[in-house]
Design an enzyme around this catalytic site. Structure first.
Site: not given
Ligand code: UDP
Ligand code: FAD
Length: 367
Positions: A249, A348
């Site tokens: 992604r 990840y």
């Molecule tokens: N997520 C969500 N709503 C939010 C924040 C996160 O559904 O407001 C879900 C979403 O699927 C995301 C996952 O939780 O990919 C992991 O979130 P994180 O903040 O850990 O993602 P990163 O910072 O790695 O992008």
């Protein structure tokens, strides 16, 4: 002349180079971008540390890794507490009593738990097999609909029924009024930014660093010239995609400097509806409690990775994990190349996990 070629001056490459240099090895580091530090790169603008490749908050429960990273910078007391904006309604993250109270008016943990139990009954006790089922099982259908479904589909470009459950288990669910996004013992932002950490790691007389150099411009020569290579780029690209392409992604970051002191009152605001095209807005100054006259914000848009884009996230579903395993076998047969980091391991990883993996890799090499 060199013991190692390290491809990629991100966190994995830097920890590896630093540690083996301390043990007397000579290392060359090449980096295709015009700067070191990979995705943790920060730069100063308007007196504000800008996280160029997305918000980075360091967190770990491993004292050894916390002490390790604190050698290279002093960390502040920052606690990540993003808020979600769903069509103008504001909710606290991660999912906790503040979220449940705002959504349902419940006040006690027992009331919140009862509400979640009532809503998760739609699963009929089924063990969650995908992200949608996992989310409903953790927090019920209301939160799934308002705060998870659309955000996740924007972020990953796939229906939540086709995504692995582990992605949503990254987020804590708490029956306390605690907005800390992480459960870890240690957390903070390096005062003055992340780039200094990698700079200090690479500042050693046995390490030579060259930026603007792409490994693939000279792959065969490097394989001949160096006894060992540590590769932190995409593992499928290394093998010229011969077994097929792994999925990634990518992201697009849109920066704006605004003539105001405080734009959104928080470092991270997630936009969890389907109509807002970006997933989140970062206001960088709040990571360091800045009070500069101006502010810098970044809108983060998620996109399908295509060749030439930065591959920010591996997509760890069954198909891709299976393909990665086949690449790992090729990697093993390659012999003198060590693959590492988020792209080399196709995992990840957060920063503390990258440091842990790099330190383990050094132990495997030298002990
Ligand atoms: N997520 C969500 N709503 C939010 C924040 C996160 O559904 O407001 C879900 C979403 O699927 C995301 C996952 O939780 O990919 C992991 O979130 P994180 O903040 O850990 O993602 P990163 O910072 O790695 O992008
Ligand atoms: P990278 O930083 O990607 O480094 C790899 C380097 O290799 C890159 O600089 C790349 O240019 C270079 N390279 C690749 N191919 C070649 C080539 N052919 N030739 C030369 N050089 C090459 N982690 C946290 O702990 N907390 C967070 O809050 C957090 N937030 C994040 C937010 C976003 C948007 C993203 C994308 C990641 C986040 N992370 C976070 C994860 C963190 O960025 C990674 O764990 C870490 O940066 C990975 O380090 P790395 O060295 O494996 O990879």
């Amino acid at each position: 002349m060199y013991d190692y070629l390290v491809v990629g001056a991100g966190l994995f490459g830097a920890v590896f180079a630093h540690e083996v240099a301390l043990k007397g090895k000579k290392v060359k580091v090449i980096e295709k971008r015009n700067h070191i530090a990979g995705n943790i790169y920060t730069r100063e603008e308007e007196g504000i540390q800008v996280h160029q490749y997305g918000a980075h908050i360091f967190h770990t429960s491993d004292k050894e890794i916390w002490d390790y990273v604190n050698q290279f910078a002093e960390f502040n007391r920052y606690t990540n507490s993003p808020v979600a904006n769903y069509k103008g309604e504001i909710y606290n993250l991660p999912f906790n009593m503040n979220t449940f109270n705002k959504l349902w008016g419940v006040v006690t943990p027992a009331e919140a738990q009862a509400k979640i139990d009532e809503q998760r009954a739609v699963l009929n006790g089924k063990t969650p097999e995908n992200l949608e089922e996992q989310a409903i099982s953790l927090v019920g259908t209301d939160i799934y609909e308002k705060l998870i479904k659309d955000y996740t589909e924007k972020q990953w470009g796939k229906p939540t029924t086709e995504l692995p459950a582990f992605i949503i288990r990254r987020l804590p669910v708490r029956l306390t009024y605690d907005n800390n996004y992480f459960n870890d013992t240690y957390q903070g932002i390096p005062i003055g930014g992340y780039t200094q950490i990698v700079e200090k790691m690479l500042d050693h007389e046995s390490i030579d660093v060259e930026t603007n150099v792409d490994f693939f411009a000279n792959k065969e020569q490097y394989l001949k010239d160096f006894p060992k290579i540590v590769f932190t780029g995409m593992i499928d690209e290394f093998f010229d995609y011969e077994l097929g392409e792994l999925e990634y992604r990518s992201l697009r970051f849109q920066n704006e400097t605004l003539d105001m002191e405080n734009y959104q009152g928080n470092a991270v605001v997630n936009y969890t509806d389907a109509d807002t095209p970006y997933t989140r807005i970062i206001e960088h100054k709040h990571f360091e409690f800045g009070n500069q006259a101006k502010t810098i914000i970044t809108k983060e848009y998620s996109k399908t990775w295509e060749k030439g884009d930065e591959p920010y996230y591996p997509v760890n579903n069954d198909r891709n994990n299976h393909l990665y395993k086949s690449y790992k076998k090729l990697a093993y047969e390659q012999g003198n190349v060590i693959f590492g980091g988020r792209l080399g391991h196709y995992r990840y990883y957060d920063m503390h996990q990258v440091i842990g993996a790099a330190l383990q890799c050094v132990r495997n090499e030298l002990d």
